[in-house]
Design an enzyme around this catalytic site. Structure first.
Site, PDB file in Angstrom:
ATOM      1  N   ASP A   1       7.616 -17.193  45.875  1.00 10.93           N
ATOM      2  CA  ASP A   1       7.610 -15.797  45.463  1.00 10.93           C
ATOM      3  C   ASP A   1       9.036 -15.440  45.062  1.00 10.93           C
ATOM      4  OD1 ASP A   1       6.630 -13.007  45.310  1.00 10.93           O
ATOM      5  OD2 ASP A   1       7.963 -12.714  47.014  1.00 10.93           O
TER       6      ASP A   1
ATOM      7  N   GLY B   1       6.934 -17.446  50.878  1.00  7.56           N
ATOM      8  CA  GLY B   1       6.964 -16.011  50.639  1.00  7.56           C
ATOM      9  C   GLY B   1       7.504 -15.263  51.835  1.00  7.56           C
ATOM     10  N   ASP B   2       7.589 -13.939  51.692  1.00 12.11           N
ATOM     11  CA  ASP B   2       8.192 -13.161  52.780  1.00 12.11           C
ATOM     12  C   ASP B   2       7.519 -11.825  53.046  1.00 12.11           C
ATOM     13  OD1 ASP B   2       9.120 -11.865  50.389  1.00 12.11           O
ATOM     14  OD2 ASP B   2      10.675 -10.918  51.616  1.00 12.11           O
TER      15      ASP B   2
ATOM     16  N   ALA C   1       0.927 -12.610  51.904  1.00 11.07           N
ATOM     17  CA  ALA C   1       0.186 -13.099  53.064  1.00 11.07           C
ATOM     18  C   ALA C   1      -1.063 -13.886  52.668  1.00 11.07           C
ATOM     19  CB  ALA C   1      -0.186 -11.936  53.980  1.00 11.07           C
TER      20      ALA C   1
END
Length: 388
Positions: free
Chosen positions: A67, A270-271, A276
């Site tokens: 991402d 991702g973060d 999610a």
């Protein structure tokens, strides 16, 4: 009678030898010990790895999807410039309307806008959103401010919501092609755009080069427009064909599914909340430690140090662990292949050599110790990783 008794005694001895030597201790320890040491070594490197199956999957990764915001970039964006298209609303008006809406959001861009409004202090009129607040992941947010319908988001979404036919060229001016534009719509007009900068993490290009050299293809996912995403990708060395821009959270999941249908072993890094579902869909989900809790909850691996080079540590450590398991298995099978015939008396007819149960037990113990020692050596090898 004595000869028969000797034969029975020898048979019992050989049976005991075989029973002791064949004890599958080494075989049973081969994988668990390596996984235990591997996950422990990962913890020392700031990698929270949830199980041996995760290490096995990570060893086969050939594509890593990143991402953009908060992963390849720092995730701490800031406002660079504000553009307006009408005399009715100046830059401060656009910022105050946008901040009123974005106060209800936890997105990094929303935080950048509210931080800029706070920085302006008393020089900016304070506005408060009233009524319902609606956030569309990957597109924008809307609400009512001072009796007006306000929309903050990407170009297509704001145009759709306001019903405006086109965007004023003055709102597309940019200081840097890698910056992101967030558009402000009020009622039926697009009145402004906010240019936001989010710096690329230090060392990102080097990390991606190392991944490519190891045979892994890096792919970038972004909700930004194609031009912005392509510019950032060019800065860090990701090929244009491996850039997927303008995607929503659902689009990220579809991108992961598409890659997996191509028989690729895919990891997703991702973060945020928007990542999610994609993290859960990937063969291996990797969450940055500085991200939100929901991303860390669904991820298979969490980078507690919140450093991109730890992705290389994940790949390297997983391959080391699987290599150690294979070595342990080879030793265990090799031990059985050699010692079982000896325990059964293969050398007895020709050379008169036979093992005793005590020697058989010692060989079995040495085999288990060898497997344990090889697994523990993995810890030394992992400690030598220099990607921090």
């Amino acid at each position: 009678a004595s000869k028969a008794a000797a034969t029975v005694a020898l048979s019992v001895q050989l049976a005991c030898n075989v029973l002791v030597v064949a004890c599958p201790c080494a075989l049973g320890l081969a994988a668990p010990t390596a996984v235990l040491v591997g996950t422990g070594a990962g913890a020392k490197k700031g990698l929270l790895i949830r199980g041996g199956d995760v290490l096995e999957a990570a060893a086969g990764i050939d594509t890593i999807v990143f991402d953009k915001t908060g992963t390849l970039t720092t995730g701490r964006p800031s406002v660079v410039e504000i553009f307006t298209s009408t005399d009715e609303y100046d830059a401060n008006d656009c910022l105050s309307f946008a901040a009123a809406i974005e106060e209800n959001s936890s997105h990094p861009i929303a935080k950048a806008i509210t931080a800029e409004a706070t920085l302006k202090g008393n020089g900016l009129r304070r506005r408060v959103a009233s009524g319902s607040f609606n956030q569309v992941p990957g597109k924008g947010a809307q609400g009512a401010v001072d009796g007006r319908d306000v929309y903050i988001g990407n170009q297509e979404w704001v145009l759709e919501k306001t019903g405006a036919a086109s965007m004023d060229p003055a709102l597309r001016v940019t200081i840097n092609p890698g910056h992101t534009h967030v558009y402000v719509g009020i009622d039926d007009r697009v009145v402004g755009s906010i240019e936001i900068s989010d710096a690329v993490r230090d060392g990102t290009a080097d990390v991606l080069k190392k991944l490519v050299r190891s045979g892994i293809t890096p792919v970038m996912l972004s909700g930004d427009q194609q031009e912005t995403a392509q510019y950032v990708a060019g800065q860090i060395g990701i090929s244009p064909e491996n850039v997927i821009a303008g995607v929503t959270p659902v689009g990220k999941v579809e991108a992961i599914k598409r890659l997996r249908r191509q028989n690729k072993c895919v990891a997703m890094v991702g973060d945020g909340v928007n990542d999610a579902a994609a993290l859960a869909e990937a063969d291996v989900g990797i969450a940055m430690g500085g991200g939100v809790a929901v991303a860390s909850e669904v991820a298979d691996i969490v980078l507690l140090g919140d450093r991109l080079p730890q992705v290389i540590d994940v790949v390297t450590l997983s391959k080391m662990t699987m290599q150690t398991i294979r070595q342990n298995m080879m030793w265990a099978f090799g031990y059985n292949a050699i010692c079982l015939p000896l325990a059964a008396g293969a050398l007895l007819p020709v050379h008169g050599i036979s093992l005793t149960p005590a020697i058989s037990g010692a060989l079995m113990g040495c085999s288990s110790l060898a497997v344990m020692a090889n697994s523990l050596f993995l810890q030394t090898r992992a400690a030598a990783l220099k990607n921090d």
